[in-house]
Design a protein around this motif. Structure first.
Motif, PDB file in Angstrom:
ATOM      1  N   MET A 103      63.055  28.744  44.714  1.00  0.00           N
ATOM      2  CA  MET A 103      63.540  30.857  45.440  1.00  0.00           C
ATOM      3  C   MET A 103      63.367  31.128  43.445  1.00  0.00           C
ATOM      4  N   LEU A 104      63.185  32.595  43.196  1.00  0.00           N
ATOM      5  CA  LEU A 104      62.940  32.955  42.324  1.00  0.00           C
ATOM      6  C   LEU A 104      63.659  33.916  42.528  1.00  0.00           C
ATOM      7  N   ASN A 105      64.442  33.896  40.927  1.00  0.00           N
ATOM      8  CA  ASN A 105      65.642  34.609  40.507  1.00  0.00           C
ATOM      9  C   ASN A 105      65.332  36.108  40.035  1.00  0.00           C
ATOM     10  N   SER A 106      66.117  36.944  41.611  1.00  0.00           N
ATOM     11  CA  SER A 106      65.256  38.773  41.380  1.00  0.00           C
ATOM     12  C   SER A 106      64.662  38.834  40.073  1.00  0.00           C
ATOM     13  N   THR A 107      65.939  38.966  39.636  1.00  0.00           N
ATOM     14  CA  THR A 107      65.657  39.113  38.050  1.00  0.00           C
ATOM     15  C   THR A 107      64.071  38.987  37.502  1.00  0.00           C
ATOM     16  N   GLN A 108      63.347  38.059  37.825  1.00  0.00           N
ATOM     17  CA  GLN A 108      61.950  37.393  37.707  1.00  0.00           C
ATOM     18  C   GLN A 108      61.352  38.168  38.248  1.00  0.00           C
ATOM     19  N   VAL A 109      60.977  38.485  38.972  1.00  0.00           N
ATOM     20  CA  VAL A 109      60.116  39.074  39.872  1.00  0.00           C
ATOM     21  C   VAL A 109      59.655  40.340  39.287  1.00  0.00           C
ATOM     22  N   SER A 110      58.702  39.901  38.347  1.00  0.00           N
ATOM     23  CA  SER A 110      58.092  41.654  37.583  1.00  0.00           C
ATOM     24  C   SER A 110      56.794  41.706  38.073  1.00  0.00           C
ATOM     25  N   VAL A 111      55.970  40.760  38.716  1.00  0.00           N
ATOM     26  CA  VAL A 111      54.911  41.258  39.451  1.00  0.00           C
ATOM     27  C   VAL A 111      54.462  40.351  40.780  1.00  0.00           C
ATOM     28  N   ILE A 112      53.838  40.898  41.705  1.00  0.00           N
ATOM     29  CA  ILE A 112      53.730  40.125  42.873  1.00  0.00           C
ATOM     30  C   ILE A 112      51.990  39.091  43.344  1.00  0.00           C
ATOM     31  N   HIS A 113      51.984  38.103  43.930  1.00  0.00           N
ATOM     32  CA  HIS A 113      50.665  37.616  43.667  1.00  0.00           C
ATOM     33  C   HIS A 113      50.637  37.539  45.039  1.00  0.00           C
ATOM     34  N   LEU A 114      49.069  37.925  44.977  1.00  0.00           N
ATOM     35  CA  LEU A 114      48.295  37.534  46.469  1.00  0.00           C
ATOM     36  C   LEU A 114      47.493  36.849  46.349  1.00  0.00           C
ATOM     37  N   SER A 115      48.375  36.558  47.708  1.00  0.00           N
ATOM     38  CA  SER A 115      47.374  34.895  47.265  1.00  0.00           C
ATOM     39  C   SER A 115      46.232  34.955  48.913  1.00  0.00           C
ATOM     40  N   ALA A 116      45.996  35.919  49.225  1.00  0.00           N
ATOM     41  CA  ALA A 116      44.640  36.166  50.209  1.00  0.00           C
ATOM     42  C   ALA A 116      43.542  35.773  50.269  1.00  0.00           C
ATOM     43  N   TYR A 117      43.039  35.984  48.463  1.00  0.00           N
ATOM     44  CA  TYR A 117      42.302  36.056  48.018  1.00  0.00           C
ATOM     45  C   TYR A 117      41.766  34.656  48.125  1.00  0.00           C
ATOM     46  N   LEU A 118      39.557  34.845  48.700  1.00  0.00           N
ATOM     47  CA  LEU A 118      40.025  33.409  48.384  1.00  0.00           C
ATOM     48  C   LEU A 118      38.935  33.126  46.971  1.00  0.00           C
ATOM     49  N   GLU A 119      38.657  31.556  46.993  1.00  0.00           N
ATOM     50  CA  GLU A 119      37.979  31.456  45.302  1.00  0.00           C
ATOM     51  C   GLU A 119      36.144  31.420  46.148  1.00  0.00           C
ATOM     52  N   MET A 120      35.875  32.656  45.788  1.00  0.00           N
ATOM     53  CA  MET A 120      34.541  33.030  45.592  1.00  0.00           C
ATOM     54  C   MET A 120      33.519  32.845  44.837  1.00  0.00           C
ATOM     55  N   GLY A 121      34.121  32.763  43.434  1.00  0.00           N
ATOM     56  CA  GLY A 121      32.749  31.822  42.573  1.00  0.00           C
ATOM     57  C   GLY A 121      32.293  32.565  41.974  1.00  0.00           C
ATOM     58  N   PRO A 122      30.464  32.735  41.960  1.00  0.00           N
ATOM     59  CA  PRO A 122      29.704  33.937  41.662  1.00  0.00           C
ATOM     60  C   PRO A 122      29.290  35.053  42.930  1.00  0.00           C
ATOM     61  N   LEU A 123      29.651  34.732  44.072  1.00  0.00           N
ATOM     62  CA  LEU A 123      29.742  35.549  44.812  1.00  0.00           C
ATOM     63  C   LEU A 123      30.546  37.204  44.611  1.00  0.00           C
ATOM     64  N   ARG A 124      31.275  36.419  44.409  1.00  0.00           N
ATOM     65  CA  ARG A 124      33.021  38.039  43.667  1.00  0.00           C
ATOM     66  C   ARG A 124      32.370  38.828  43.161  1.00  0.00           C
ATOM     67  N   TYR A 125      30.965  38.887  42.608  1.00  0.00           N
ATOM     68  CA  TYR A 125      30.057  40.200  42.067  1.00  0.00           C
ATOM     69  C   TYR A 125      29.036  40.724  42.987  1.00  0.00           C
ATOM     70  N   VAL A 126      28.964  39.827  44.164  1.00  0.00           N
ATOM     71  CA  VAL A 126      28.003  40.471  44.825  1.00  0.00           C
ATOM     72  C   VAL A 126      29.331  41.217  46.110  1.00  0.00           C
ATOM     73  N   PHE A 127      30.087  40.737  46.036  1.00  0.00           N
ATOM     74  CA  PHE A 127      31.008  41.922  46.915  1.00  0.00           C
ATOM     75  C   PHE A 127      31.691  42.927  46.104  1.00  0.00           C
ATOM     76  N   PHE A 128      31.845  42.691  44.545  1.00  0.00           N
ATOM     77  CA  PHE A 128      31.794  43.994  43.550  1.00  0.00           C
ATOM     78  C   PHE A 128      31.122  45.099  44.197  1.00  0.00           C
ATOM     79  N   VAL A 129      29.954  44.298  44.618  1.00  0.00           N
ATOM     80  CA  VAL A 129      28.699  45.559  43.829  1.00  0.00           C
ATOM     81  C   VAL A 129      29.225  46.415  45.329  1.00  0.00           C
ATOM     82  N   LEU A 130      29.269  45.641  46.854  1.00  0.00           N
ATOM     83  CA  LEU A 130      29.261  45.924  47.984  1.00  0.00           C
ATOM     84  C   LEU A 130      30.304  46.693  47.921  1.00  0.00           C
ATOM     85  N   VAL A 131      31.406  46.644  47.871  1.00  0.00           N
ATOM     86  CA  VAL A 131      32.688  47.405  47.791  1.00  0.00           C
ATOM     87  C   VAL A 131      32.928  48.466  46.580  1.00  0.00           C
ATOM     88  N   LEU A 132      32.322  48.577  45.746  1.00  0.00           N
ATOM     89  CA  LEU A 132      31.796  49.834  44.782  1.00  0.00           C
ATOM     90  C   LEU A 132      30.149  50.969  45.536  1.00  0.00           C
TER      91      LEU A 132
END
Length: 313
Positions: free
Chosen positions: A1-30
């Motif tokens: 458990m983390l102390n509540s005063t230490q939580v200043s950022v939220i980590h989003l764990s659903a992102y998959l490891e995409m490697g170079p494909l991230r740039y393809v998805f970036f262009v598609l989303v853009l």
């Protein structure tokens, strides 16, 4: 458990490891974001410039297109940044800001669709009273209520969630969701859950009940009316019903994915459920109304022809 005063950022764990494909998805989303902004802005400008479209039905449509821009801006630029990031984190205040924007978009979408069904009900079932009952003041009041309710209701939701002490900092999402953040709390969250259920009921079931009632009345009138009346009602109501069904499908998929952990064993399925929930309407709505409603289609054709002539050699 983390102390509540230490939580200043939220980590989003659903992102998959995409490697170079991230740039393809970036262009598609853009590209998708560009189409969302372009399509909705084009329709807003068309309604604003063309006096023939200064009728309640089209003013409500313009309000709907503004809301699509709000929803797209609350999600898509965030996804673009996360696709290029290696850490997939977001500051807690910015996370709550995204929750406010995204949830306000959802509330306003349901309210807009309910208001539009009421407008169609008056136009088809009470045509002689339509101008008297759907005045400029009424239109402004309904539009103002849509935004006041959405911002006010979600403001209370954020006010209940922001003071909670968080004992964790990771959510299994690609963007911030209030329910996921509340689950990280080590405080009593019964008030949050109760208000969340009440808000869900008021925001979804009440507008859907109004839509169901108005369309039952419209069907009764159409069955008793002439062929011309049925065709006219069908042409104006089909885009609205298609938009409503599409949005409800997205909401149901998100509820199933978040509340009942559907697809929890398949990360890609979970991501698609979450993203479809917010992106399903952004381009679907302007395409449906822009292509199906004849008056809007004619105005768009005129604007595009004028633009082509002015930019031509």
């Amino acid at each position: 458990m983390l102390n509540s005063t230490q939580v200043s950022v939220i980590h989003l764990s659903a992102y998959l490891e995409m490697g170079p494909l991230r740039y393809v998805f970036f262009v598609l989303v853009l590209l998708f974001y560009g189409m969302v902004v372009g399509a909705n802005m084009l329709l807003i400008v068309a309604i604003a410039l063309e006096r023939r479209l200064h009728a309640p039905m089209y003013l409500f449509l313009a309000n709907l297109f503004v809301n699509e821009l709000l929803g797209g801006t609350g999600l898509l630029p965030f996804l673009l940044l996360q696709l290029l990031s290696d850490s997939h984190t977001v500051a807690l205040p910015l996370c709550f800001l995204q929750v406010f924007v995204v949830y306000s978009y959802v509330c306003a979408e349901f309210c807009n669709l309910a208001v539009m069904s009421y407008d169609r009900y008056l136009a088809i079932c009470c045509p002689l009273q339509y101008r008297h009952r759907m005045t400029g003041r009424t239109v402004c009041g309904l539009v103002a209520f849509t935004w006041a309710y959405s911002f006010g209701a979600i403001g209370i939701l954020i006010a209940l969630a922001a003071p909670l002490r968080l004992c964790g900092d990771t959510i299994n999402k690609v963007y911030c969701m209030n329910f996921s953040i509340v689950k990280l709390s080590c405080d009593d969250v019964r008030a949050n859950n109760t208000y969340g259920l009440l808000l869900t009921f008021l925001t979804t079931l009440c507008p859907l009940a109004l839509v169901l009632y108005t369309y039952l009345k419209i069907l009764q009138v159409c069955f008793r009316g002439s062929q011309h009346m049925r065709q006219k009602a069908l042409s104006t109501c089909t885009p609205h019903l298609a938009s409503l069904l599409n949005f409800c499908l997205g909401v149901c998929l998100e509820i199933l994915g978040s509340r009942f952990q559907v697809g929890s064993q398949e990360p890609l399925v979970q991501i698609l459920l979450s993203v479809y929930f917010l992106t399903c309407q952004l381009l679907f709505t302007p395409l449906m109304y822009g292509l199906h409603l004849s008056k809007v289609r004619l105005v768009l054709r005129g604007l595009l022809l004028c633009s082509a002539v002015n930019t031509g050699p």
